[in-house]
Write a protein that holds these residues in place. Structure first.
Motif, PDB file in Angstrom:
ATOM      1  N   GLN A   1       0.837  -1.186   0.000  1.00 30.09           N
ATOM      2  CA  GLN A   1       0.000   0.000   0.000  1.00 30.09           C
ATOM      3  C   GLN A   1       0.881   1.247   0.000  1.00 30.09           C
ATOM      4  OE1 GLN A   1      -3.485  -0.566  -0.119  1.00 30.09           O
ATOM      5  NE2 GLN A   1      -2.678  -2.648  -0.346  1.00 30.09           N
ATOM      6  N   ALA A   2       0.805   2.031  -1.054  1.00 30.49           N
ATOM      7  CA  ALA A   2       1.637   3.224  -1.164  1.00 30.49           C
ATOM      8  C   ALA A   2       1.231   4.271  -0.127  1.00 30.49           C
ATOM      9  CB  ALA A   2       1.529   3.807  -2.568  1.00 30.49           C
ATOM     10  N   GLN A   3       2.174   5.129   0.182  1.00 31.90           N
ATOM     11  CA  GLN A   3       1.941   6.193   1.153  1.00 31.90           C
ATOM     12  C   GLN A   3       0.746   7.055   0.738  1.00 31.90           C
ATOM     13  OE1 GLN A   3       3.913   6.402   3.939  1.00 31.90           O
ATOM     14  NE2 GLN A   3       2.498   7.932   4.736  1.00 31.90           N
ATOM     15  N   ASP A   4      -0.074   7.411   1.716  1.00 34.78           N
ATOM     16  CA  ASP A   4      -1.225   8.306   1.549  1.00 34.78           C
ATOM     17  C   ASP A   4      -2.415   7.661   0.846  1.00 34.78           C
ATOM     18  OD1 ASP A   4       0.145  10.439   2.798  1.00 34.78           O
ATOM     19  OD2 ASP A   4       1.083  11.002   0.905  1.00 34.78           O
ATOM     20  N   THR A   5      -2.342   6.389   0.490  1.00 29.89           N
ATOM     21  CA  THR A   5      -3.518   5.725  -0.075  1.00 29.89           C
ATOM     22  C   THR A   5      -4.443   5.292   1.056  1.00 29.89           C
ATOM     23  OG1 THR A   5      -2.457   3.549  -0.044  1.00 29.89           O
ATOM     24  CG2 THR A   5      -2.215   4.875  -2.055  1.00 29.89           C
ATOM     25  N   LEU A   6      -5.691   5.048   0.704  1.00 27.59           N
ATOM     26  CA  LEU A   6      -6.642   4.559   1.702  1.00 27.59           C
ATOM     27  C   LEU A   6      -6.177   3.231   2.274  1.00 27.59           C
ATOM     28  CD1 LEU A   6      -9.298   4.570   3.248  1.00 27.59           C
ATOM     29  CD2 LEU A   6     -10.440   3.718   1.183  1.00 27.59           C
ATOM     30  N   GLY A   7      -5.622   2.381   1.405  1.00 24.41           N
ATOM     31  CA  GLY A   7      -5.119   1.095   1.883  1.00 24.41           C
ATOM     32  C   GLY A   7      -4.045   1.255   2.939  1.00 24.41           C
ATOM     33  N   ARG A   8      -3.125   2.205   2.760  1.00 25.69           N
ATOM     34  CA  ARG A   8      -2.067   2.426   3.754  1.00 25.69           C
ATOM     35  C   ARG A   8      -2.670   2.925   5.068  1.00 25.69           C
ATOM     36  NH1 ARG A   8       3.439   3.882   4.278  1.00 25.69           N
ATOM     37  NH2 ARG A   8       3.829   2.469   2.531  1.00 25.69           N
ATOM     38  N   LYS A   9      -3.660   3.787   4.978  1.00 21.62           N
ATOM     39  CA  LYS A   9      -4.296   4.294   6.197  1.00 21.62           C
ATOM     40  C   LYS A   9      -4.977   3.163   6.966  1.00 21.62           C
ATOM     41  CE  LYS A   9      -4.943   8.839   4.098  1.00 21.62           C
ATOM     42  NZ  LYS A   9      -5.891   9.773   3.443  1.00 21.62           N
TER      43      LYS A   9
END
Length: 205
Positions: free
Chosen positions: A125-133
Motif C-alpha cells: 500500500q503506497a503512502q497516503d492511499t486509503l489502503g495504507r491508512k
C-alpha cells in the motif's frame, strides 16, 4: 480483500482453491467482484502453456485452477450491489488493490463500520492511499469524501508478492551473464521499510 486485478486476484483465487480442496477454510461463498479481474482471469485460462507446474496439476485433475464450487465472479453492477444484502459469512475480493478506486470502495463503505468484519490487505500500500491508512489502523478514514470510523478488524497478508526475489533474479540472469560485459543489480535503499537494512545499491555481479 482488496486485490490488484492483474496477478494478485488470480493468485488469491488459486490459494483459496487449494485451501478449499484441502478443507482448510470454511465452506462459505467467495466472490470476485471486479470486471477487470474477470477479464484478466479469462486471459489466464486461455494460456495454460504459461501455467506453473503447480497450477497445471489442476488441469490434470480436470479442474479449473481459477474456479471452484464456492467461487463466483461478478461482472454486472446490479449483481455487485446484491452482495450488500447477503447475510452470514462470505468473502469478497475486489479491486483496486490500494483501495483508491473501483468497487472495493463500495464494499468498504458498507462494511468497515461493523466490528464483525475483517478487511484483509493483500498487497503493498503506497503512502497516503486509503489502503495504507487502513494498514496503519487510522481510527477514521474518508471514503467517497465522507469520514467513516473503521472498527472493522484490519489484517495484512505480507507473504504475497508479484516481484521476483533475489534468488529468482539471479537464476534469470545467470544464462545471460557470460554474454554481458557488466550487470548492475539495483536493490532498495537501506531506508526502505520493506527491505532488509543489509540491502545495498548498486551492486555489480
Amino acid at each position: 480483500m482488496p486485490a490488484f486485478a492483474v496477478g494478485r486476484t488470480q493468485q488469491l483465487v488459486l490459494l483459496l482453491h487449494q485451501l478449499f480442496n484441502e478443507k482448510r477454510i470454511p465452506n462459505i461463498p467467495i466472490f470476485v467482484d471486479s470486471p477487470l479481474a474477470l477479464n484478466v482471469t479469462e486471459v489466464h485460462r486461455a494460456h495454460p502453456e504459461c501455467f506453473s507446474d503447480e497450477t497445471r496439476e489442476y488441469l490434470l485433475h480436470h479442474e479449473d485452477p481459477f474456479g471452484f464450487s464456492r467461487l463466483q465472479y461478478i461482472r454486472e453492477v446490479a449483481d455487485s450491489k446484491k452482495l450488500n444484502d447477503l447475510h452470514g459469512p462470505f468473502v469478497v475480493i475486489s479491486a483496486s488493490g490500494m483501495c483508491e478506486a473501483g468497487r472495493i470502495l463500495h464494499h468498504l463503505r458498507n462494511n468497515i463500520e461493523d466490528p464483525r468484519n475483517t478487511v484483509l490487505i493483500t498487497g503493498f500500500q503506497a503512502q497516503d492511499t486509503l489502503g495504507r491508512k487502513l494498514v496503519e489502523k487510522w481510527p477514521e478514514v474518508r471514503i467517497f469524501g465522507e469520514p467513516m470510523p473503521c472498527p472493522a478488524e484490519i489484517s495484512s497478508l505480507d507473504e504475497l508478492s508479484a516481484h521476483a526475489d533475489q534468488g529468482e533474479l539471479m537464476e534469470w540472469i545467470r544464462p545471460l551473464a557470460p554474454s554481458l560485459r557488466q550487470v548492475f543489480w539495483c536493490m532498495a535503499s537501506p531506508s526502505s521499510p520493506r527491505h532488509s537494512p543489509n540491502c545495498s545499491i548498486p551492486r555489480t555481479i
